[in-house]
Design a protein around this motif. Structure first.
Motif, mmCIF file in Angstrom:
data_model
loop_
_atom_site.group_PDB
_atom_site.id
_atom_site.type_symbol
_atom_site.label_atom_id
_atom_site.label_comp_id
_atom_site.label_asym_id
_atom_site.label_seq_id
_atom_site.Cartn_x
_atom_site.Cartn_y
_atom_site.Cartn_z
ATOM 1 N N ALA A 276 0.864 -1.189 0.000
ATOM 2 C CA ALA A 276 0.000 0.000 0.000
ATOM 3 C C ALA A 276 0.891 1.226 0.000
ATOM 4 O O ALA A 276 2.097 1.117 0.199
ATOM 5 N N HIS A 277 0.301 2.384 -0.230
ATOM 6 C CA HIS A 277 1.092 3.572 0.050
ATOM 7 C C HIS A 277 0.267 4.554 0.871
ATOM 8 O O HIS A 277 -0.953 4.433 0.959
ATOM 9 N N ASP A 278 0.944 5.486 1.409
ATOM 10 C CA ASP A 278 0.391 6.273 2.504
ATOM 11 C C ASP A 278 -1.005 6.823 2.242
ATOM 12 O O ASP A 278 -1.844 6.852 3.123
ATOM 13 N N GLY A 279 -1.292 7.240 1.030
ATOM 14 C CA GLY A 279 -2.583 7.901 0.799
ATOM 15 C C GLY A 279 -3.788 6.962 0.691
ATOM 16 O O GLY A 279 -4.928 7.390 0.826
ATOM 17 N N ASP A 280 -3.575 5.685 0.446
ATOM 18 C CA ASP A 280 -4.693 4.771 0.158
ATOM 19 C C ASP A 280 -5.735 4.726 1.268
ATOM 20 O O ASP A 280 -5.411 4.592 2.440
ATOM 21 N N THR A 281 -6.992 4.831 0.873
ATOM 22 C CA THR A 281 -8.058 4.657 1.864
ATOM 23 C C THR A 281 -9.171 3.756 1.328
ATOM 24 O O THR A 281 -9.997 3.276 2.085
ATOM 25 N N THR A 282 -9.204 3.534 0.012
ATOM 26 C CA THR A 282 -10.231 2.638 -0.529
ATOM 27 C C THR A 282 -9.545 1.422 -1.136
ATOM 28 O O THR A 282 -8.334 1.364 -1.213
ATOM 29 N N GLY A 283 -10.325 0.507 -1.563
ATOM 30 C CA GLY A 283 -9.758 -0.721 -2.102
ATOM 31 C C GLY A 283 -9.242 -1.565 -0.950
ATOM 32 O O GLY A 283 -9.130 -1.097 0.186
ATOM 33 N N SER A 284 -8.963 -2.817 -1.271
ATOM 34 C CA SER A 284 -8.478 -3.711 -0.220
ATOM 35 C C SER A 284 -7.238 -3.130 0.431
ATOM 36 O O SER A 284 -7.088 -3.140 1.658
ATOM 37 N N ASN A 285 -6.326 -2.652 -0.392
ATOM 38 C CA ASN A 285 -5.090 -2.119 0.180
ATOM 39 C C ASN A 285 -5.386 -0.956 1.126
ATOM 40 O O ASN A 285 -4.884 -0.912 2.247
ATOM 41 N N GLY A 286 -6.226 -0.027 0.679
ATOM 42 C CA GLY A 286 -6.546 1.124 1.523
ATOM 43 C C GLY A 286 -7.226 0.717 2.816
ATOM 44 O O GLY A 286 -6.863 1.154 3.914
ATOM 45 N N LEU A 287 -8.232 -0.164 2.684
ATOM 46 C CA LEU A 287 -8.993 -0.555 3.873
ATOM 47 C C LEU A 287 -8.111 -1.314 4.865
ATOM 48 O O LEU A 287 -8.217 -1.141 6.078
ATOM 49 N N ARG A 288 -7.244 -2.152 4.331
ATOM 50 C CA ARG A 288 -6.365 -2.902 5.227
ATOM 51 C C ARG A 288 -5.363 -1.961 5.890
ATOM 52 O O ARG A 288 -5.067 -2.095 7.087
ATOM 53 N N LEU A 289 -4.897 -1.002 5.126
ATOM 54 C CA LEU A 289 -3.977 -0.018 5.698
ATOM 55 C C LEU A 289 -4.662 0.774 6.811
ATOM 56 O O LEU A 289 -4.087 1.026 7.878
ATOM 57 N N GLU A 290 -5.914 1.122 6.578
ATOM 58 C CA GLU A 290 -6.681 1.852 7.598
ATOM 59 C C GLU A 290 -6.832 1.007 8.868
ATOM 60 O O GLU A 290 -6.745 1.521 9.984
ATOM 61 N N GLY A 291 -7.077 -0.276 8.676
ATOM 62 C CA GLY A 291 -7.192 -1.167 9.825
ATOM 63 C C GLY A 291 -5.893 -1.198 10.618
ATOM 64 O O GLY A 291 -5.895 -1.150 11.865
ATOM 65 N N TYR A 292 -4.814 -1.252 9.883
ATOM 66 C CA TYR A 292 -3.480 -1.232 10.500
ATOM 67 C C TYR A 292 -3.308 0.038 11.334
ATOM 68 O O TYR A 292 -2.946 -0.008 12.512
ATOM 69 N N LYS A 293 -3.647 1.175 10.708
ATOM 70 C CA LYS A 293 -3.497 2.456 11.422
ATOM 71 C C LYS A 293 -4.362 2.489 12.680
ATOM 72 O O LYS A 293 -3.929 2.958 13.739
ATOM 73 N N ALA A 294 -5.588 1.988 12.542
ATOM 74 C CA ALA A 294 -6.499 2.014 13.679
ATOM 75 C C ALA A 294 -5.932 1.202 14.846
ATOM 76 O O ALA A 294 -5.986 1.622 16.009
ATOM 77 N N ALA A 295 -5.360 0.041 14.533
ATOM 78 C CA ALA A 295 -4.795 -0.800 15.594
ATOM 79 C C ALA A 295 -3.609 -0.102 16.254
ATOM 80 O O ALA A 295 -3.442 -0.158 17.484
#
Lengths: 334, 334
Positions: free
Chosen positions: B184-203
């Motif tokens: 993923a890269h920093d800006g992603d928020t949609t798509g599997s990559n974005g959503l998974r990245l968001e989950g990571y950030k939330a944790a």
DNA sequence: CTGTTGGCTTACATCGTTGCAGACCAGGGC
DNA sequence: GCCCTGGTCTGCAACGATGTAAGCCAACAG
């Protein structure tokens, strides 16, 4: 419901048949007429009904592909290659999973779905030549890679015997003398397992190493089969310094089990496989294996099948080309 | 050429329609007549022409499946499950590979081949909701697992956000604080990559750990992408004690690269993935990952699509069920 | 004996497309 | 002026199955 040629014809102010002619690039159409038809098609969003076209033309432009299960990496990769090769020639692929059961295989060969295809690619696992010839209808059929010799059937072959011999020779060259084989049993002589086992035996003989049936273990051709077979082997106390998995899944299962049990690969025990699936390169240690020419097999099988479909008259001789194989030496058996 | 109902009728001495009636189990047929027809069918080896049947009935009993490439294990395993679920309900699956290219995806959605299917399962990768809705025709469509939120589309979802958070939380619980993310890269928020990245950030936020964009590396979602991204990470000198591959292929590529470079997994660096492909269990060390409920997704998607196909009238509300996920803790991140 | 019912069977039209044969028209050669 | 040629377009039948409506016959009621 859907837009038909009739609708297009009405909008364009021409006959239905003229629309058909435009779509089929009939030569003698005035540019103005053609344009009107194309505009109408655009306006209505018309799309040809392939079912009707197939019925009329007797061609479906689909080929069937019967294999055990897409969840097995080698088949998935092969299917992917086949679909690309077919697509490039204007054909689609209808996949049928046999689950490696004779009943399902037979059903797939005869099944109604054959009327939806112009021909069939078949990776036989459970049926023999006689059964295949009996079950298959009259449509073109090409066998893929794995199996039985029969002079009446078109097939594209893996060099099972030679490639297995090459892998074995490589292990022998590395100084291994007690090479276990996973995925066959002593009596096998046909089928991929039998042919590969024969190759193994031939290489041993060439090197003057005695064949020991105790080193041959049978199991399902899957990762967990390989792991379980390796466990059995270890538990049995038989001495061995290498494992030859008759496909990569088996070898990877074996590799896993060996590492779990604390055996050093390749120092203590070398491991080699067969297929060169994508995963082999990324295993740790990476897996020595043989690439059976998967892409070439896909290409040639599709080409042969489509030739049969499109030149039914030209009764070419039965074709049985063999794909070139290549040894891939990696860390698990350097 | 082929045997038709007409031939059967002639042999059985009945009308064509009676043959049709026998085949369709029409109630009022004298047993003797029925038997004569069945005998004729047997004798001639008649098989119904599905193309003609489809044309007449307007149903093909095929569903389309658009995915990136069967050579990617997760898709292959999903496709296998989907085919089994569809088969059990009397449908066949026509697979189309998009190669993850927007043009191909669009073509697959609109393409003529849609006229061969009654509905479509679609794993979108490059297109957004607007484009999908625009490109798709009027036939039933169900999206699979991966992607975009839109209230107008049926879809069966992976809990990308929650599952990624669970994996991250597990790594954090193991004491890791510098968790690299691959895919993923920093800006992603949609798509599997974005959503998974968001989950990571939330944790991370939950655990009070600061998010560092330098730990996020983008690349192709394949084994070699993961290996190459890990190499870049190691070369960059950034400090990290865990790698979260946004899918298993990435994680396995990373694992491979780490071991090649002599890093100890999990002692030095833990590795976790996402998908629980078959291979994850057999990697060495075996891969900690999250199972996104693949079989459930396949089942529900097929069921939903077939419901849409068969009850066009009953305009059910848009459905967007989420499959249950499950953390699979293995050696790479105990 | 006639009319009606219901079991069993049939003829015909139809799905959307393409092949075949022919219609129509303009231009050129006689 | 007439026939022929060739470009352009059209109508009809057909691919193989199914839906609709109707036909036929035996049995039974009136």
């Amino acid at each position: 419901m859907a837009v038909t040629m009739n609708d297009v014809a009405r909008v364009a102010g021409v006959s239905l048949k003229t629309v058909s002619n435009v779509i089929n690039n009939y030569e003698f159409i005035r540019p103005a007429t053609k344009q009107r038809v194309l505009d109408a098609i655009d306006e209505l969003g018309y799309e040809a009904n392939l079912t009707a076209r197939s019925l009329r033309s007797g061609k479906t432009s689909m080929i069937g592909l019967v294999l055990a299960d897409l969840s097995i990496p080698y088949y998935a990769e092969l299917a992917s290659d086949i679909m690309k090769a077919a697509w490039a020639r204007g054909y689609r692929v209808l996949v049928e999973q046999s689950g490696n059961e004779p009943e399902h295989e037979k059903a797939a060969l005869q099944g109604q779905f054959r009327t939806l295809t112009d021909g069939l690619l078949f990776i036989p696992l459970a049926l023999d030549a006689e059964q295949i010839i009996h079950a298959a209808g009259k449509k073109p059929l090409v066998l893929l890679g794995e199996y039985v010799q029969d002079p009446r059937l078109d097939m594209v072959l893996i060099q099972n015997h030679q490639a297995a011999a090459a892998v074995t020779a490589h292990l022998l060259a590395g100084g291994r003398r007690r090479i276990a084989v996973i995925g066959a049993h002593d009596g096998d002589t046909t089928g991929s397992n039998g042919l590969r086992l024969e190759g193994y035996k031939a290489a041993l003989a060439d090197a003057g190493v005695t064949y020991d049936p105790a080193l041959v273990i049978d199991c399902d051709w899957r990762r967990d089969g390989g792991a379980e077979a390796t466990a059995r082997l270890l538990d049995s106390g038989v001495d061995f310094d290498a494992v030859f998995g008759l496909n990569d899944a088996l070898a990877l299962g074996a590799l896993h089990e060996l590492l779990v049990r604390g055996r050093k690969v390749p120092e203590e025990i070398a491991v080699a496989g067969f297929d060169d699936i994508d995963e082999a390169k990324f295993a740790s240690p990476s897996l020595t294996t043989v690439a059976p020419g998967r892409t070439e097999i896909a290409e040639r099988a599709v080409e042969l099948l489509i030739n049969r479909i499109e030149n039914k008259d030209a009764a070419l001789d039965v074709q049985q080309p063999e794909a070139a194989f290549e040894l891939r030496i990696r860390q698990s058996a350097p």
